[in-house]
Write a protein that holds these residues in place. Structure first.
Motif, short mmCIF file in Angstrom:
data_model
loop_
_atom_site.label_atom_id
_atom_site.label_comp_id
_atom_site.label_asym_id
_atom_site.label_seq_id
_atom_site.Cartn_x
_atom_site.Cartn_y
_atom_site.Cartn_z
N HIS A 48 14.24 112.78 74.74
CA HIS A 48 13.85 113.99 74.01
C HIS A 48 14.60 115.24 74.47
O HIS A 48 14.52 116.28 73.83
CB HIS A 48 12.34 114.21 74.13
CG HIS A 48 11.92 114.60 75.52
ND1 HIS A 48 11.80 113.69 76.54
CD2 HIS A 48 11.61 115.80 76.05
CE1 HIS A 48 11.43 114.31 77.65
NE2 HIS A 48 11.30 115.60 77.37
N TRP A 82 17.20 105.45 79.00
CA TRP A 82 16.82 106.86 79.00
C TRP A 82 15.37 107.10 79.36
O TRP A 82 14.98 108.24 79.63
CB TRP A 82 17.13 107.48 77.63
CG TRP A 82 18.60 107.53 77.38
CD1 TRP A 82 19.33 106.66 76.63
CD2 TRP A 82 19.53 108.46 77.92
NE1 TRP A 82 20.65 107.00 76.65
CE2 TRP A 82 20.81 108.10 77.44
CE3 TRP A 82 19.42 109.55 78.76
CZ2 TRP A 82 21.96 108.81 77.78
CZ3 TRP A 82 20.56 110.27 79.09
CH2 TRP A 82 21.81 109.89 78.60
N ASN A 83 14.56 106.06 79.34
CA ASN A 83 13.14 106.19 79.67
C ASN A 83 12.53 107.36 78.90
O ASN A 83 12.50 107.37 77.70
CB ASN A 83 12.94 106.33 81.17
CG ASN A 83 13.45 105.13 81.92
OD1 ASN A 83 13.29 104.00 81.48
ND2 ASN A 83 14.10 105.35 83.05
N LYS A 84 12.07 108.37 79.63
CA LYS A 84 11.41 109.51 79.00
C LYS A 84 12.34 110.70 78.83
O LYS A 84 11.89 111.80 78.57
CB LYS A 84 10.19 109.91 79.82
CG LYS A 84 9.15 108.81 79.92
CD LYS A 84 8.00 109.20 80.79
CE LYS A 84 7.01 108.05 80.87
NZ LYS A 84 5.88 108.35 81.75
N GLU A 85 13.64 110.50 78.94
CA GLU A 85 14.58 111.61 78.88
C GLU A 85 15.24 111.79 77.51
O GLU A 85 15.93 112.78 77.30
CB GLU A 85 15.68 111.41 79.92
CG GLU A 85 15.14 111.41 81.35
CD GLU A 85 16.21 111.01 82.34
OE1 GLU A 85 16.41 111.77 83.29
OE2 GLU A 85 16.84 109.95 82.13
#
Length: 196
Positions: free
Chosen positions: A99, A94-97
């Motif tokens: 949230h 998800w890396n930075k996704e």
């Protein structure tokens, strides 16, 4: 099998705990049969930054009792193997996704009512809601509700069975990746899918 440690008698207590936790801090969506008005499909979803059994208030609604009935090996799996494997995989996937991700912890349709689009209707409804999600809150010193639209919301879920992966792909989700999850009842591949 892994979630109940191979003891099917624990399925109902786990499912009740999932329903209660979802009602407390998540969202539950259902489809009723048009004729009988009986619930035939359901989905348990959690908006961004919330997760199933993620708080003590949720766990107190049946999970703690369910957990106490598991074998020591299955308790270890719930507390260590499962979260460590999935946390690492999710961080990479998800890396930075994360949230902005709505997560489905349960989506099922009674086998007698499958292939009528009920599960797809739930997925589409939540996707539409996630796509137009507004965060509500009060500005300091203000007495009116302020809303801020959150952009690019994502819906996601995981599946272990190939037949379910095919169904979710047909619902418009895409596979983001997969990982192997070891378990006392036998390891299995977890497929993570998303839309958005």
């Amino acid at each position: 099998r892994a979630l109940v440690g191979g003891d099917w008698s624990l399925h109902s207590p786990l499912f009740r705990a999932m329903i209660r936790a979802s009602a407390l801090e998540g969202e539950i969506y259902v489809v009723k049969d048009p004729e009988s008005k009986v619930i035939v499909s359901s989905g348990f979803w959690f908006p961004p930054r919330r997760e199933l059994f993620g708080t003590e208030d949720q766990r107190a609604l049946g999970f703690n009792d369910f957990f106490s009935k598991l074998s020591p090996e299955s308790q270890y799996w719930w507390q260590n193997t499962y979260p460590q494997t999935m946390d690492k995989f999710n961080a990479d996937t998800w890396n930075k996704e994360a949230h902005k991700r709505w997560w489905c912890f349960h989506l099922a349709t009674d086998p007698k009512h499958q292939n009528r689009g009920y599960g797809t209707a739930i997925v589409n409804f939540v996707f539409e809601k996630a796509s137009h999600h507004y965060l509500q809150g009060y500005m300091p010193g203000e007495h009116t509700v302020c809303q801020a639209k959150t952009a690019n919301q994502i819906i996601g879920l995981a599946a272990a069975l190939d037949v379910n992966v095919r169904k979710y792909l047909a619902m418009g989700l895409s596979e983001r990746g997969q990982t192997y999850l070891d378990a006392p009842t036998g390891g299995f591949t977890v497929h993570v899918l998303s839309r958005g």
